[in-house]
Design a protein around this motif. Structure first.
Motif, PDB file in Angstrom:
ATOM      1  N   ASP A 115       0.821  -1.209   0.000  1.00 41.60           N
ATOM      2  CA  ASP A 115       0.000   0.000   0.000  1.00 41.60           C
ATOM      3  C   ASP A 115       0.856   1.261   0.000  1.00 41.60           C
ATOM      4  OD1 ASP A 115      -1.904  -1.938   0.419  1.00 41.60           O
ATOM      5  OD2 ASP A 115      -2.695  -1.079   2.266  1.00 41.60           O
ATOM      6  N   ILE A 116       0.249   2.346  -0.456  1.00 44.72           N
ATOM      7  CA  ILE A 116       0.791   3.689  -0.265  1.00 44.72           C
ATOM      8  C   ILE A 116      -0.104   4.327   0.802  1.00 44.72           C
ATOM      9  CG2 ILE A 116       1.181   5.944  -1.318  1.00 44.72           C
ATOM     10  CD1 ILE A 116       3.109   3.759  -2.271  1.00 44.72           C
ATOM     11  N   ILE A 117       0.507   4.845   1.869  1.00 44.25           N
ATOM     12  CA  ILE A 117      -0.256   5.288   3.037  1.00 44.25           C
ATOM     13  C   ILE A 117       0.025   6.745   3.371  1.00 44.25           C
ATOM     14  CG2 ILE A 117      -0.660   4.873   5.497  1.00 44.25           C
ATOM     15  CD1 ILE A 117       0.347   1.955   4.936  1.00 44.25           C
ATOM     16  N   ASN A 118      -1.054   7.503   3.552  1.00 51.02           N
ATOM     17  CA  ASN A 118      -0.980   8.858   4.103  1.00 51.02           C
ATOM     18  C   ASN A 118      -1.106   8.657   5.611  1.00 51.02           C
ATOM     19  OD1 ASN A 118      -3.160  11.672   4.306  1.00 51.02           O
ATOM     20  ND2 ASN A 118      -0.977  11.788   4.068  1.00 51.02           N
ATOM     21  N   THR A 119       0.025   8.664   6.293  1.00 56.35           N
ATOM     22  CA  THR A 119       0.051   8.280   7.701  1.00 56.35           C
ATOM     23  C   THR A 119      -0.755   9.236   8.581  1.00 56.35           C
ATOM     24  OG1 THR A 119       2.115   9.458   8.003  1.00 56.35           O
ATOM     25  CG2 THR A 119       2.278   7.120   7.501  1.00 56.35           C
ATOM     26  N   LYS A 120      -1.456   8.661   9.524  1.00 56.17           N
ATOM     27  CA  LYS A 120      -2.341   9.421  10.408  1.00 56.17           C
ATOM     28  C   LYS A 120      -1.600  10.533  11.156  1.00 56.17           C
ATOM     29  CE  LYS A 120      -5.653   8.477  14.114  1.00 56.17           C
ATOM     30  NZ  LYS A 120      -6.337   7.381  14.818  1.00 56.17           N
ATOM     31  N   ALA A 121      -0.408  10.246  11.657  1.00 55.23           N
ATOM     32  CA  ALA A 121       0.332  11.215  12.470  1.00 55.23           C
ATOM     33  C   ALA A 121       0.685  12.482  11.699  1.00 55.23           C
ATOM     34  CB  ALA A 121       1.598  10.578  13.025  1.00 55.23           C
ATOM     35  N   THR A 122       0.904  12.352  10.395  1.00 61.91           N
ATOM     36  CA  THR A 122       1.320  13.505   9.588  1.00 61.91           C
ATOM     37  C   THR A 122       0.229  13.971   8.634  1.00 61.91           C
ATOM     38  OG1 THR A 122       2.274  12.062   7.907  1.00 61.91           O
ATOM     39  CG2 THR A 122       3.741  12.818   9.679  1.00 61.91           C
ATOM     40  N   ALA A 123      -0.930  13.339   8.680  1.00 67.89           N
ATOM     41  CA  ALA A 123      -2.000  13.644   7.728  1.00 67.89           C
ATOM     42  C   ALA A 123      -2.539  15.058   7.905  1.00 67.89           C
ATOM     43  CB  ALA A 123      -3.140  12.641   7.874  1.00 67.89           C
ATOM     44  N   ALA A 124      -2.792  15.699   6.794  1.00 71.91           N
ATOM     45  CA  ALA A 124      -3.410  17.026   6.792  1.00 71.91           C
ATOM     46  C   ALA A 124      -4.591  17.007   5.828  1.00 71.91           C
ATOM     47  CB  ALA A 124      -2.400  18.080   6.355  1.00 71.91           C
ATOM     48  N   ARG A 125      -5.622  17.732   6.192  1.00 70.82           N
ATOM     49  CA  ARG A 125      -6.772  17.841   5.285  1.00 70.82           C
ATOM     50  C   ARG A 125      -6.271  18.410   3.962  1.00 70.82           C
ATOM     51  NH1 ARG A 125     -10.984  20.806   8.040  1.00 70.82           N
ATOM     52  NH2 ARG A 125     -11.735  18.790   8.712  1.00 70.82           N
TER      53      ARG A 125
END
Length: 128
Positions: free
Chosen positions: A91-101
């Motif tokens: 998978d390619i993941i937009n990690t929760k800790a660094t995620a921005a709207r």
């Protein structure tokens, strides 16, 4: 001094059909040209076998740091792109800790290896 040049400034969202996804979803042929916005934590957007869908985007619509988004290729495919070590079924993941709207990834129809990343905003990493 504030300057506004309407001819040069373009809306980055123009030309896309937008849909919100709050549960796991499998992309199909009707999703070409769409921007799929994910608003719920741990949602996985699954890609079919490569081919037939030319271009779409997956974006994070949740509040900052509250929702991770994963884009999962078919088991025999990979997702290739800048600063991504491609590997089958990762998978390619937009990690929760660094995620921005507003974080997003643009997925393009690739080659025999799998899908290609055309553009990305935010921190996206390959699954370990």
């Amino acid at each position: 001094i504030v300057e506004f040049d309407a001819e040069r400034m373009t809306d980055p969202y123009i030309g896309w059909v937008h849909e919100t996804k709050s549960a796991n979803y499998t992309v199909d042929a009707e999703d070409g040209g769409k921007w799929l916005w994910v608003d719920t934590d741990t949602v996985v957007i699954t890609l079919p076998a490569v081919g037939g869908i030319s271009r779409f985007r997956v974006g994070n619509a949740a509040s900052y740091g509250t929702s991770g988004v994963a884009v999962s290729p078919n088991a025999a495919d990979m997702i290739e792109g800048p600063d991504i070590t491609a590997a089958d079924n990762k998978d390619i993941i937009n990690t929760k800790a660094t995620a921005a709207r507003g974080d997003f990834i643009e997925i393009l129809d690739g080659d025999a290896n799998g899908w290609s990343i055309g553009n990305k905003v935010g921190v996206w990493a390959r699954e370990a």
